[in-house]
Design a protein around this motif. Structure first.
Motif, PDB file in Angstrom:
ATOM      1  N   GLU A 231       0.867  -1.169   0.030  1.00 36.94           N
ATOM      2  CA  GLU A 231       0.098   0.001  -0.063  1.00 36.94           C
ATOM      3  C   GLU A 231       0.795   1.260   0.036  1.00 36.94           C
ATOM      4  O   GLU A 231       0.408   2.221  -0.655  1.00 36.94           O
ATOM      5  CB  GLU A 231      -0.962   0.033   1.281  1.00 36.94           C
ATOM      6  CG  GLU A 231      -1.966  -0.983   1.151  1.00 36.94           C
ATOM      7  CD  GLU A 231      -2.900  -1.179   2.449  1.00 36.94           C
ATOM      8  OE1 GLU A 231      -3.617  -1.722   2.441  1.00 36.94           O
ATOM      9  OE2 GLU A 231      -2.421  -0.638   3.538  1.00 36.94           O
ATOM     10  N   ASN A 233       4.057   1.502  -1.149  1.00 33.85           N
ATOM     11  CA  ASN A 233       4.862   1.493  -2.430  1.00 33.85           C
ATOM     12  C   ASN A 233       3.983   2.198  -3.478  1.00 33.85           C
ATOM     13  O   ASN A 233       4.161   2.766  -4.240  1.00 33.85           O
ATOM     14  CB  ASN A 233       5.289   0.235  -2.980  1.00 33.85           C
ATOM     15  CG  ASN A 233       6.489  -0.187  -1.879  1.00 33.85           C
ATOM     16  OD1 ASN A 233       7.264   0.743  -1.775  1.00 33.85           O
ATOM     17  ND2 ASN A 233       6.642  -1.594  -1.683  1.00 33.85           N
ATOM     18  N   ASN A 234       2.653   1.961  -3.287  1.00 35.59           N
ATOM     19  CA  ASN A 234       1.640   2.235  -4.411  1.00 35.59           C
ATOM     20  C   ASN A 234       0.986   3.765  -3.924  1.00 35.59           C
ATOM     21  O   ASN A 234       0.038   4.197  -4.802  1.00 35.59           O
ATOM     22  CB  ASN A 234       0.592   1.246  -4.557  1.00 35.59           C
ATOM     23  CG  ASN A 234       1.102   0.260  -5.277  1.00 35.59           C
ATOM     24  OD1 ASN A 234       2.103   0.193  -6.078  1.00 35.59           O
ATOM     25  ND2 ASN A 234       0.762  -1.128  -4.951  1.00 35.59           N
ATOM     26  N   SER A 235       1.632   4.302  -3.041  1.00 34.75           N
ATOM     27  CA  SER A 235       0.735   5.443  -2.393  1.00 34.75           C
ATOM     28  C   SER A 235       1.147   6.681  -3.235  1.00 34.75           C
ATOM     29  O   SER A 235       2.151   6.728  -4.022  1.00 34.75           O
ATOM     30  CB  SER A 235       1.390   5.834  -0.943  1.00 34.75           C
ATOM     31  OG  SER A 235       1.087   7.024  -0.258  1.00 34.75           O
ATOM     32  N   THR A 236       0.156   7.585  -3.325  1.00 34.95           N
ATOM     33  CA  THR A 236       0.508   9.083  -4.090  1.00 34.95           C
ATOM     34  C   THR A 236       1.019   9.831  -3.162  1.00 34.95           C
ATOM     35  O   THR A 236       1.510  10.832  -3.636  1.00 34.95           O
ATOM     36  CB  THR A 236      -0.736   9.544  -4.456  1.00 34.95           C
ATOM     37  OG1 THR A 236      -1.805   9.527  -3.337  1.00 34.95           O
ATOM     38  CG2 THR A 236      -1.632   8.255  -5.474  1.00 34.95           C
ATOM     39  N   SER A 237       1.420   9.465  -1.877  1.00 40.05           N
ATOM     40  CA  SER A 237       2.181  10.320  -1.194  1.00 40.05           C
ATOM     41  C   SER A 237       3.563  10.729  -1.614  1.00 40.05           C
ATOM     42  O   SER A 237       4.316   9.909  -1.720  1.00 40.05           O
ATOM     43  CB  SER A 237       2.175  10.194   0.357  1.00 40.05           C
ATOM     44  OG  SER A 237       2.962  10.720   1.039  1.00 40.05           O
ATOM     45  N   GLU A 238       3.859  12.091  -1.731  1.00 43.59           N
ATOM     46  CA  GLU A 238       5.164  12.331  -2.405  1.00 43.59           C
ATOM     47  C   GLU A 238       6.215  12.316  -1.377  1.00 43.59           C
ATOM     48  O   GLU A 238       7.413  11.706  -1.460  1.00 43.59           O
ATOM     49  CB  GLU A 238       5.271  13.898  -2.668  1.00 43.59           C
ATOM     50  CG  GLU A 238       4.334  14.293  -3.756  1.00 43.59           C
ATOM     51  CD  GLU A 238       4.698  15.730  -4.163  1.00 43.59           C
ATOM     52  OE1 GLU A 238       5.409  16.422  -3.471  1.00 43.59           O
ATOM     53  OE2 GLU A 238       4.082  16.126  -5.123  1.00 43.59           O
ATOM     54  N   GLN A 241       6.964   8.258  -1.217  1.00 42.91           N
ATOM     55  CA  GLN A 241       7.676   7.805  -2.393  1.00 42.91           C
ATOM     56  C   GLN A 241       9.094   8.247  -2.138  1.00 42.91           C
ATOM     57  O   GLN A 241       9.961   7.599  -2.657  1.00 42.91           O
ATOM     58  CB  GLN A 241       7.023   8.398  -3.330  1.00 42.91           C
ATOM     59  CG  GLN A 241       5.597   7.707  -3.978  1.00 42.91           C
ATOM     60  CD  GLN A 241       5.857   6.452  -4.142  1.00 42.91           C
ATOM     61  OE1 GLN A 241       6.416   5.813  -4.878  1.00 42.91           O
ATOM     62  NE2 GLN A 241       4.701   5.687  -3.561  1.00 42.91           N
TER      63      GLN A 241
END
Length: 268
Positions: A231, A233-238, A241
């Motif tokens: 979850e 790794n696929n997060s949109t959180s900059e 990432q």
């Protein structure tokens, strides 16, 4: 969705400061029973401080920490002492006693906190050392151990009293790839075999993510991300990432906050 009985450690609206520096600013997190939970983030984000708050070595400025239903900061000293016997701790440096051999290091908590016979202690120590693959090293002094072996002896000592919870403070720091791989496997296997609940604080992303059931990411005193490894790794959180992929710039900037560069140069 975890129920209240599934949660061993519950942290709510946690605030903690050192002087004027705010370490935690309203942190909430849950540690589920029987799972491995990782608390990750850059150096200086308070990961080890969180373990000390859970263990009652520190008290929060405000908010609460509950362990197995106990409000940690409200316990009397004797109650906290009893609860700590059910918590195992693997320190970053191992913290072995250098004037004792391997056997006596592992036997130490059993001799201090139980009234077991020496024959029973011997059997338990050999069992714990066998679990970490070092039964044959029982007569070695700590100065004769490699870094990886010392960390495994410390792990055997930490589980000597059969704790309900294990806390690992940067367990992979300073380990060679083989020793690191052994520790990763041991933490997962011991957690499952002994029915432990484990908390790992670390910034070693690959190793920790490979065994953690759930991960919390900390930054600037707050939880900035949480979930399974997939979850996150696929997060949109900059921020997530940047941390997980090791980018050198992003929400955590390369430059520490400072005044304008040219103004600073010319002011001299």
């Amino acid at each position: 969705m975890a129920t209240q009985t599934d949660i061993l450690v519950k942290v709510r609206d946690l605030h903690f400061s050192r002087g004027s520096r705010k370490i935690f600013d309203g942190v909430d997190l849950d540690i589920q029973r029987g799972k491995i939970t990782a608390i990750m983030g850059p150096s200086g984000t308070g990961k080890t401080t969180m373990l000390r708050l859970i263990g009652g070595q520190l008290k929060p400025s405000s908010g609460s920490v509950h362990v197995d239903g106990h409000h940690i900061e409200r316990l009397r000293h004797s109650q906290l002492y009893q609860l700590r016997k059910s918590m195992g701790m693997l320190f970053q440096n191992g913290a072995l006693l250098t004037d004792m051999n391997v056997f006596d290091n592992v036997a130490f908590p059993l001799r201090e906190h139980t009234e077991l016979s020496e024959a029973m202690i011997r059997d338990l120590v050999l069992m714990k050392l066998h679990a970490v693959g070092l039964r044959g090293a029982r007569d070695l002094m700590t100065t004769e151990l490699s870094g990886g072996m010392a960390r495994r002896v410390a792990l055997a000592r930490a589980i000597a009293l059969d704790p309900m919870m294990m806390m690992y403070d940067e367990p992979f720091t300073g380990q060679d790839p083989i020793s690191m791989g052994v520790l990763v496997r041991l933490i997962r296997e011991l957690n499952d075999a002994l029915g432990l609940t484990s908390i790992i604080v670390s910034h070693d992303i690959a190793e920790t993510s490979s065994i953690a059931d759930y991960i919390y990411l900390l930054s600037d005193g707050k939880v900035v991300g949480h979930g399974t490894a997939d979850e996150l790794n696929n997060s949109t959180s900059e921020w997530a990432q940047q941390f997980l992929k090791g980018h050198d710039d992003g929400p955590v900037p390369f430059h520490y906050q400072a005044s304008d560069y040219m103004t600073d140069l010319l002011s001299g």
